[in-house]
Design a protein around this motif. Structure first.
Motif, short mmCIF file in Angstrom:
data_model
loop_
_atom_site.label_atom_id
_atom_site.label_comp_id
_atom_site.label_asym_id
_atom_site.label_seq_id
_atom_site.Cartn_x
_atom_site.Cartn_y
_atom_site.Cartn_z
N GLY A 366 122.11 -44.46 54.83
CA GLY A 366 123.56 -44.61 54.66
C GLY A 366 123.93 -44.67 53.19
O GLY A 366 123.39 -45.48 52.42
N ALA A 367 124.86 -43.81 52.76
CA ALA A 367 125.23 -43.69 51.35
C ALA A 367 126.37 -44.66 51.02
O ALA A 367 127.30 -44.84 51.81
CB ALA A 367 125.65 -42.26 51.03
N VAL A 368 126.27 -45.25 49.84
CA VAL A 368 127.32 -46.11 49.29
C VAL A 368 127.68 -45.56 47.92
O VAL A 368 126.84 -45.56 47.00
CB VAL A 368 126.85 -47.58 49.19
N TYR A 369 128.94 -45.10 47.78
CA TYR A 369 129.38 -44.45 46.54
C TYR A 369 130.15 -45.44 45.69
O TYR A 369 130.80 -46.38 46.19
CB TYR A 369 130.27 -43.24 46.86
N GLU A 370 130.09 -45.21 44.37
CA GLU A 370 130.84 -46.04 43.43
C GLU A 370 131.21 -45.19 42.22
O GLU A 370 130.48 -44.25 41.85
CB GLU A 370 130.03 -47.25 43.00
N ILE A 371 132.36 -45.54 41.62
CA ILE A 371 132.81 -44.86 40.41
C ILE A 371 132.29 -45.66 39.23
O ILE A 371 132.68 -46.82 39.03
CB ILE A 371 134.34 -44.74 40.37
N ILE A 372 131.40 -45.06 38.46
CA ILE A 372 130.74 -45.78 37.38
C ILE A 372 131.60 -45.78 36.12
O ILE A 372 131.76 -46.83 35.47
CB ILE A 372 129.36 -45.15 37.09
N ARG A 373 132.22 -44.67 35.78
CA ARG A 373 133.03 -44.57 34.56
C ARG A 373 134.29 -43.76 34.84
O ARG A 373 134.34 -42.95 35.77
CB ARG A 373 132.25 -43.91 33.42
N GLY A 374 135.32 -44.00 33.98
CA GLY A 374 136.55 -43.23 34.03
C GLY A 374 137.61 -43.79 34.95
O GLY A 374 138.66 -43.14 35.13
N ASN A 375 137.41 -44.98 35.49
CA ASN A 375 138.39 -45.55 36.43
C ASN A 375 138.79 -46.95 35.99
O ASN A 375 138.83 -47.88 36.78
CB ASN A 375 137.80 -45.57 37.84
N VAL A 413 125.54 -43.06 43.55
CA VAL A 413 125.32 -43.28 44.98
C VAL A 413 124.06 -44.13 45.16
O VAL A 413 123.07 -43.98 44.41
CB VAL A 413 125.20 -41.94 45.74
N ASN A 414 124.08 -45.02 46.16
CA ASN A 414 122.95 -45.84 46.57
C ASN A 414 122.92 -45.89 48.09
O ASN A 414 123.80 -45.33 48.76
CB ASN A 414 123.04 -47.26 45.99
N ASN A 415 121.91 -46.57 48.64
CA ASN A 415 121.81 -46.77 50.09
C ASN A 415 122.30 -48.16 50.47
O ASN A 415 122.40 -49.07 49.65
CB ASN A 415 120.36 -46.61 50.56
N GLU A 416 122.63 -48.29 51.76
CA GLU A 416 123.06 -49.60 52.26
C GLU A 416 121.92 -50.61 52.20
O GLU A 416 122.14 -51.78 51.87
CB GLU A 416 123.55 -49.46 53.71
N ALA A 417 120.71 -50.20 52.55
CA ALA A 417 119.55 -51.10 52.56
C ALA A 417 118.86 -51.06 51.20
O ALA A 417 118.90 -50.04 50.50
CB ALA A 417 118.57 -50.70 53.66
N PRO A 418 118.21 -52.14 50.80
CA PRO A 418 117.47 -52.13 49.54
C PRO A 418 116.24 -51.24 49.64
O PRO A 418 115.73 -50.96 50.73
CB PRO A 418 117.10 -53.61 49.33
N TYR A 419 115.74 -50.84 48.49
CA TYR A 419 114.57 -49.95 48.47
C TYR A 419 113.30 -50.74 48.73
O TYR A 419 113.09 -51.84 48.19
CB TYR A 419 114.48 -49.25 47.11
N LEU A 420 112.41 -50.18 49.58
CA LEU A 420 111.08 -50.72 49.85
C LEU A 420 110.08 -49.62 49.54
O LEU A 420 109.90 -48.69 50.33
CB LEU A 420 110.96 -51.18 51.31
N GLN A 426 106.46 -45.38 41.73
CA GLN A 426 107.43 -45.51 40.66
C GLN A 426 108.79 -45.94 41.20
O GLN A 426 109.13 -45.68 42.34
CB GLN A 426 107.56 -44.17 39.91
N GLN A 427 109.56 -46.62 40.33
CA GLN A 427 110.90 -47.04 40.71
C GLN A 427 111.81 -45.84 40.86
O GLN A 427 111.66 -44.82 40.15
CB GLN A 427 111.47 -48.00 39.64
N LEU A 428 112.78 -45.96 41.79
CA LEU A 428 113.71 -44.86 42.05
C LEU A 428 114.89 -44.97 41.11
O LEU A 428 115.38 -46.07 40.81
CB LEU A 428 114.17 -44.91 43.50
N SER A 429 115.42 -43.86 40.65
CA SER A 429 116.59 -43.82 39.77
C SER A 429 117.82 -43.42 40.57
O SER A 429 117.73 -42.68 41.56
CB SER A 429 116.36 -42.82 38.62
N GLN A 430 118.97 -43.90 40.12
CA GLN A 430 120.23 -43.62 40.81
C GLN A 430 120.71 -42.21 40.48
O GLN A 430 120.73 -41.79 39.32
CB GLN A 430 121.29 -44.65 40.42
N SER A 431 121.13 -41.51 41.51
CA SER A 431 121.67 -40.17 41.33
C SER A 431 123.15 -40.25 41.01
O SER A 431 123.89 -41.05 41.61
CB SER A 431 121.44 -39.35 42.60
#
Length: 866
Positions: A366-375, A413-420, A426-431
């Motif tokens: 499940g995707a969770v979107y957020e506006i990082i800059r410009g808002n 974008v991130n997921n609803e659940a935390p990463y396991l 390696q650690q995952l980077s945010q797209s």
């Protein structure tokens, strides 16, 4: 009541030796021939007991005293209400042998009547009949013995499986037996003589069926399904398979071993299976659901501890790999562009989508979107479409073309659940992606800045007071030229606005205590219209600020103060709110009263009013001013009735009225007070001189004293009073008891009579208390009690004269003894005043005076005699 039908069934005769030992078999009776369903079997003779198979035994050693002994066996069927009887007769047998002709004495010898349990192999191949055991009795040496048996496998199911030879006692099996169906048999063997005598106790013989490994183990379920999260560590418990074996427990036939035969897909083994417990554990350190979503295992279970010759069975195990959030979502595009008209709100302008390798529909995908800059102004909002997992970009605040022609947003974008993540990964980077929003220009109306203007108005300001200015600008020109303003109807009519300048003024007096103004606030919409007819709206929020419009006033102004001079608490009230209310300042404005009274602060809204010293009784009108925190002064008039009382309820309101609240004594007033005091002193001296001429007699008999004296805890004899004012007592106690008036003489007598009354004499122009209440010097008998008013009229002036004379002493020695000043110590007790006797107006309130002790008479004479 249970009633049974009793009927004699038959008679049985047993031939027995003359001496019988305990637990000796006497014989056997066929009970089923008499009653098939016998529930209770009993014997009428306690020396014998009957078993269910009809065997009769002795319970103790006995001898046949007579030639014949009889008893009865009772059979009962409670359900059918049936009872049967069997008559048993014991006859001493003749000493005769049936097997040998020589005579011999029957003796008990070592027997072989108890063989070890027999064993028969399960599924035996024969040949049948197969001998499995032999039973034999030692009494066969002296008797002709016939053997028989009964029980399961013989005359009970499974019938005909075993039989015993009558003459030899050999036991044979007629066919093979399945141990899982019949693990063992217990049969009863009998040894009897031809005439029915049983020299041996029936033998319970066990035939055990020895197990043969004829059953293969089997799994308890056809299919085992388990789940395990991906990336689980080795050794993590997955599940347990179980199997059973119908062969004999705790033998090699039921000792099972498990193993994995194969795995699908046929890659590196991912799981291990414990051979003894059947527990499946993780073996592969990296289980990846995205590569292999499930595994199918073929498992085997084998008995005989897993030896090759053991029987085996296979089963299927399916292990599903549960998804964990070990993959980050990524945008399908890195850059997006879109357009939107200025001032548009709540419109969707773009949809963005992502790719996630985790299981669709799970929290890990499940995707969770957020506006990082410009808002920074929060003009945009992005949400997730739960059906498509897309991000929906919307405009929530109108954009201004004149301020910015385009906006650039960065969305993550991130997921609803935390990463396991898997171990050592390696650690995952945010797209992220960028979105360029182009703003389209439109001809728009005037804009108020700010869109909501707050104007504070002081309470009770004059009508037409200017409270502010509210103007709008044209976004295209950036000025306010040509814009007109107006307030639409239907709103609170508190203000108006100048249609050209935008100046705001009040149209009424704003008072928070009137109607809709109690809320203290009102929102008013204002319209701005440009030359092209475009309209813009704004809001003026008018807030009424509390003012200092009310005077503080004392809530209660009438008070009563008693002689204890307890301070009066003055409490003021002010209708204004802070900071125009408390704390209050109290002050007495009259100088004369300010010298007599004082005000002491108590708290923010109250103060104490009390006199500064001794002041005359009367009513005082005290002008008091109260000033609030805003400086507004309220004038109040406090009336205090300073009354000679203990409690305020005693004050009758007839105190002296001090006009105007001023207590001043002029020269003539002081002179009048001095002359009045001298005149009063002269009158008192004259009255006391006249009263001193009288003689008081006190006559008490011993008989009267005996009836009136009460013994008290006197620790020493009292002092003898030697006073020339006290007249010696004379014994004048008559049988009837009364008082006599002669001339000007006054007498005070306590006499013995029906009521034990106090008497004196009236006459000669003096007011006395006597039994003769009629004039003319006539003597009358009166034994009634006197009323309170008569006693009060008699004692009050004389006590006052005596006290007054004590005060006139030159050295003031007696004054210290009689007149003392006491300070007020607080609230009076519930018992009332100590002077309550002088305030009662009841006729029966002076009964205690009828029983006064003689020592009190000296005090009474001192009080009435000068």
């Amino acid at each position: 009541v249970l009633s049974l039908c009793c009927e004699a069934c038959k008679k049985v005769i047993f031939h027995v030796p003359p001496e019988l030992e305990a637990d000796t078999l006497v014989g056997r009776v066929d009970l089923k021939e008499c009653l098939q369903s016998a529930e209770f079997i009993s014997s009428t003779d306690g020396n014998f007991r009957v078993l269910e198979d009809g065997s009769v035994y002795t319970t103790s050693a006995l001898s046949l005293s007579a030639e014949k002994k009889t008893f009865t066996i009772l059979l009962k069927d409670i359900q059918k209400h049936v009872q049967k009887k069997i008559h048993v007769s014991l006859v001493e047998e003749e000493k005769k042998k049936t097997r040998n002709t020589r005579d011999a004495v029957l003796k008990r010898t070592k027997r072989r009547w108890g063989p070890i349990p027999s064993v028969m192999i399960e599924n035996s191949l024969g040949p049948f009949p197969l001998q499995i055991q032999q039973v034999q009795s030692d009494t066969a040496q002296n008797y002709t013995i016939y053997y028989s048996a009964s029980g399961p496998g013989i005359d009970q199911d499974p019938k005909g499986l075993f039989y015993i030879e009558r003459e030899t006692g050999n036991i044979f099996a007629t066919r093979a037996v399945d141990r899982e169906q019949y693990p063992s048999f217990q049969i009863i063997c009998f040894a009897t003589t031809p005439d029915g005598y049983s020299p041996e106790v029936p033998l319970v013989h066990t035939i055990r069926i020895e197990d043969d490994n004829d059953n293969a183990p089997y799994f308890t379920r056809d299919l085992f399904e388990f789940c395990v999260p991906e990336n689980s560590k080795p050794g993590v418990f997955v599940g347990k398979v179980t199997a059973e074996d119908r062969d004999e427990p705790y033998t090699l036939h039921t000792t099972l071993k498990y193993r994995i035969v194969s795995q699908n897909p046929p890659i590196t083994p991912a799981f291990s299976l414990h051979g003894d417990t059947g527990v499946i554990s993780v073996l592969l350190p990296q289980l990846d659901r995205e590569l292999v979503p499930s595994y199918t295992l073929l498992v085997e279970v084998r008995d005989m501890a897993g030896q090759p010759f053991g029987l085996c069975t296979t089963g299927t195990v399916v292990v599903k790999i549960e998804d964990t959030n070990d993959n980050a979502p990524t945008f399908k595009q890195i850059q997006y562009e879109t357009r939107v008209e200025e001032n548009k709100v709540r419109v969707e302008i773009l949809r963005v989508s992502v790719v996630d390798l985790d299981e669709p529909g799970s929290p890990g995908s499940g995707a969770v979107y957020e506006i990082i800059r410009g808002n920074d102004d929060q003009a945009f909002e992005i949400t997730t479409d739960k059906n498509t997992n897309e991000g929906i970009l919307c405009v929530v605040k109108g954009l201004d073309y004149e301020s910015a022609k385009q906006r650039v947003l960065v969305i993550g974008v991130n997921n609803e659940a935390p990463y396991l993540l898997a171990p050592h990964s390696q650690q995952l980077s945010q797209s992220t992606c960028s979105v360029t929003v182009h703003v389209l220009d439109l001809d728009e109306g005037p804009v108020f800045k700010p869109c909501v203007l707050r104007l504070d108005v002081k309470e009770c300001e004059d009508v037409g007071t200017a409270i502010g200015r509210y103007v709008a600008e044209d976004p295209e020109t950036g000025n306010s030229e040509g814009i007109r303003y107006r307030i639409p109807p239907g709103q609170c009519n508190w203000i108006n606005i100048d249609d050209k300048s935008g100046e705001v003024r009040t149209v009424k007096v704003l008072d928070r205590d009137i109607g809709e103004m109690r809320r203290g606030q009102c929102n008013i919409t204002v319209l701005a219209i440009d030359r092209n007819g475009k309209t813009g709206t704004g809001t003026i929020q008018v807030c009424i600020i509390p003012g200092n419009k009310n005077f503080p006033r004392i809530a209660q102004t009438d008070y009563i103060m008693c002689r204890d001079r307890k301070p009066i608490c003055l409490t003021a009230q002010d209708g204004d709110e802070a900071p125009y209310s408390t704390p209050f300042v109290y002050r007495i404005t009259d100088r004369n009263l300010d010298s007599m009274w004082k005000i002491t602060p108590h708290n923010d809204n109250s103060a104490y009013l009390s006199p500064k010293g001794d002041i005359p009784f009367g009513v005082y009108d005290i002008p008091v001013t109260v000033m609030d925190n805003g400086g507004k002064v309220g004038e109040n008039n406090v009336r205090v009735n300073y009354c000679d009382c203990v409690t305020p309820t005693e004050c009758d309101g007839r105190s002296r009225q001090l006009a105007g609240g001023n207590v001043t004594l002029g020269l003539w007033a002081i002179l009048a007070m001095i002359l009045g005091s001298l005149l009063l002193l002269l009158i008192l001296i004259t009255i006391c001189g006249c009263c001193g001429r009288g003689v008081m007699h006190r006559q008490v008999t011993d008989d009267c004293a005996n009836h009136n004296l009460i013994i008290s805890n006197t620790e020493a004899p009292g002092e003898e009073v030697m006073d020339h004012n006290i007249i010696p007592l004379q014994s004048t106690c008559d049988q009837g008891g009364y008082g006599v008036k002669t001339g000007d003489q006054q007498t005070f007598e306590m006499v013995k009579g029906r009521g034990h009354t106090l008497e004196s004499v009236k006459g000669g122009g003096h007011q006395t208390l006597g039994s003769v209440k009629e004039g003319g010097g006539q003597t009358m008998m009166d034994t009634c009690r006197y009323s309170y008013s008569e006693w009060h009229n008699f004692t009050h002036p004389r006590l006052g004269e005596k006290v007054h004379l004590c005060r006139q002493d030159e050295e003031q020695k007696h004054s210290e003894d009689y007149l003392l000043s006491y300070n007020y110590e607080g609230k009076g007790s519930l018992a009332g005043s100590v002077g309550c006797c002088s305030d009662q107006h009841e006729e029966e309130a002076l009964d205690f005076l009828d029983q006064l002790e003689p020592k009190f008479r000296t005090l009474a004479e001192t009080c009435i005699k000068r």
